[in-house]
Scaffold this active site. Structure first.
Site, PDB file in Angstrom:
ATOM      1  N   LYS A   1       1.885  -1.571  -7.124  1.00  0.00           N
ATOM      2  CA  LYS A   1       2.825  -2.065  -6.565  1.00  0.00           C
ATOM      3  C   LYS A   1       3.157  -1.913  -5.145  1.00  0.00           C
ATOM      4  CE  LYS A   1       6.997  -5.027  -6.591  1.00  0.00           C
ATOM      5  NZ  LYS A   1       7.328  -4.737  -5.493  1.00  0.00           N
TER       6      LYS A   1
ATOM      7  N   SER B   1       5.939   1.345  -6.317  1.00  0.00           N
ATOM      8  CA  SER B   1       6.374   0.652  -5.571  1.00  0.00           C
ATOM      9  C   SER B   1       6.888   1.959  -4.746  1.00  0.00           C
ATOM     10  CB  SER B   1       7.686  -0.013  -6.041  1.00  0.00           C
ATOM     11  OG  SER B   1       7.849  -1.089  -4.632  1.00  0.00           O
TER      12      SER B   1
ATOM     13  N   ASP C   1      -1.266  11.695   2.380  1.00  0.00           N
ATOM     14  CA  ASP C   1      -2.039  11.331   2.984  1.00  0.00           C
ATOM     15  C   ASP C   1      -1.796  12.659   4.078  1.00  0.00           C
ATOM     16  OD1 ASP C   1      -2.641   9.010   2.884  1.00  0.00           O
ATOM     17  OD2 ASP C   1      -2.085   7.560   4.040  1.00  0.00           O
TER      18      ASP C   1
END
Length: 471
Positions: free
Chosen positions: A339, A314, A325
């Site tokens: 998750k 999460s 990224d």
């Protein structure tokens, strides 16, 4: 008898209507689908309600039947949606403050049993050797099968210094493991740090709480005051997640201002959002001050490695995905939990609430985390992790990724959990203390930052060559 059943059915229909109204059902239905109420299904519901009220072996209160119906609606959706009664709602609110009475286990449901996602460090569960992937089959003398997750959590939590017996099924063990744990006040210190060797520092986030961003700033200030930092390891292993604003703040600590951290996408308009590295998105509530303003300037540019594993879930996956990224850090470790769904707490009357999955998380490049997780740039196994990790994709009724398709354009089958390390005997080897001199993955993260080859543990080195840092 038929007349009596019909009357009970009408009463039940009125009760159902009241519940639907309390949940703003009509407004939601009109906004999302403009469809009519499912009359046939509601009629079936009232018939079942009436049959139970008339024929069940013992009298059942209306409140219990309605509550269990709400429970069933939510738990039937996915592993993370749930009804929160007064106690569960209060525990949720207290838990985000970093203190509660219990055992210290992050858990989920699988096939009607409670599965351990991750034990929290320095808690009774962690010290007793509870492992990710353990299946809790009995609490004291009560079988877990058929028990809701909320009821199981409620039974495990309790007053400090009281004990509970956990019966555990562990893959690779021929017989159940019985452990007696003593409940304690779980004070989760969500941030730890230390200098591993001159010039190289380690900072660990074990959970994203209200105070995590402020604590992170204090630790980073302390690390950088000890001398120049040439490399920093952000350790998110076994971090089960927590508050979204905390994940945005931790990401913002290392990223340029106004950088996209994460986006969410759901059916409702307010479930479609973009969160950026800005106080507007990580300051909590009405607090307007920038908790990150005291950070040393060098934090934005210090070479970084982020450590993750199957217990990173999460919020920790949001941070890892954002730094990966934007090429701000190299991710080292093993595949994360996966998750990538957003749960919204919707308060109801009488201090209860529902926890409802309302959206999916997406990394800055648009990748869905759900049922997939973050793939490290450099895979390094943990030689002490001999258990078969359970991940989101292994949970019954997990939300599909929405992006992963097979060759026929259908949702791809979930990945299989990592098998036990060859040659290791489950139960013999205790998990390595994270941040210690025996922490193999941490040693390889430091090696990467120093420009040295990254090695694999001896058990897998024969099949995986060492990784060389990029120039």
């Amino acid at each position: 008898m038929q007349s009596k059943l019909r009357n009970i059915g009408l009463i039940a229909l009125g009760a159902v209507a009241g519940v639907l109204i309390s949940l703003n059902f009509q407004a939601i239905a009109e906004r999302s689908t403009r469809s009519t109420l499912p009359i046939e299904e509601l009629r079936a519901f009232t018939e079942v309600f009436g049959a139970i009220k008339t024929n069940y072996v013992e009298p059942v209160e209306d409140k219990k039947l309605i509550t269990e119906a709400i429970n069933g609606m939510l738990t039937g959706l996915d592993p993370h949606s749930a009804y929160l009664d007064q106690e569960a709602f209060r525990d949720l609110q207290v838990g985000t403050q970093g203190q509660f009475g219990g055992l210290g286990i992050e858990v989920g449901m699988e096939d009607g049993f409670v599965k351990v996602i991750s034990p929290i460090e320095d808690t009774p569960a962690f010290k007793a050797g509870i492992k990710p992937g353990d299946l809790i089959i009995k609490l004291d003398d009560t079988p877990v099968k058929g028990m809701s997750l909320n009821d199981a959590v409620k039974k495990m939590r309790g007053k400090p210094n009281t004990s509970i017996i956990l019966t555990i099924s562990r893959k690779g063990e021929s017989a159940p493991i019985v452990v007696t744990l003593t409940r304690a006040i779980i004070r989760v210190q969500s941030v730890k740090s230390k200098v591993i060797e001159p010039g190289y520092a380690w900072i660990r986030v074990s959970q994203f709480q209200e105070s995590t961003p402020e604590s992170m700033v204090k630790h980073l200030e302390g690390l950088f005051k000890q001398g120049p930092v040439k490399g920093l390891v952000l350790d998110l292993r076994n971090d089960p997640g927590g508050l979204l604003h905390g994940a945005v703040a931790i990401s913002a600590a290392f990223l340029p201002a106004k950088t996209l951290v994460v986006s969410t996408d759901g059916r409702a308009e307010d479930a479609r959002k973009k969160f950026i590295a800005s106080p507007e998105d990580y300051a909590r509530g009405s607090r307007s001050e920038d908790v990150l303003k005291a950070l040393p300037a060098a934090v934005k540019s210090v070479p970084m490695v982020v450590l993750v594993n199957g217990g990173s879930a999460s919020a920790s996956e949001i941070v890892a995905g954002a730094l990966q990224d934007h090429k701000r850090a190299i991710i080292i470790g093993t595949q994360t939990f996966g998750k990538g769904s957003v749960q919204t707490i919707m308060p109801l009357g009488n201090n209860t609430a529902i926890k409802l999955t309302t959206a999916r998380y997406y990394t800055p490049s648009g990748r869905s985390i759900q049922a997939k997780g973050i793939t490290p740039d450099v895979m390094v196994e943990d030689p002490s992790d001999v258990s078969a990790r359970v991940r989101e994709a292994d949970l019954t009724r997990h939300l599909e990724n929405g992006q992963i398709k097979d060759k026929d354009g259908q949702p791809a089958a979930p990945a299989k959990p990592k098998p036990a390390t060859p040659g290791a005997v489950p139960g013999e080897q205790k998990p390595t203390e994270l941040g210690s001199k025996d922490d193999f993955q941490l040693s390889q993260a430091i090696a990467y930052l120093k420009g040295e080859p990254v090695k694999q543990p001896p058990s897998v080195a024969a099949t995986k060559p060492a990784a060389t840092p990029a120039n």
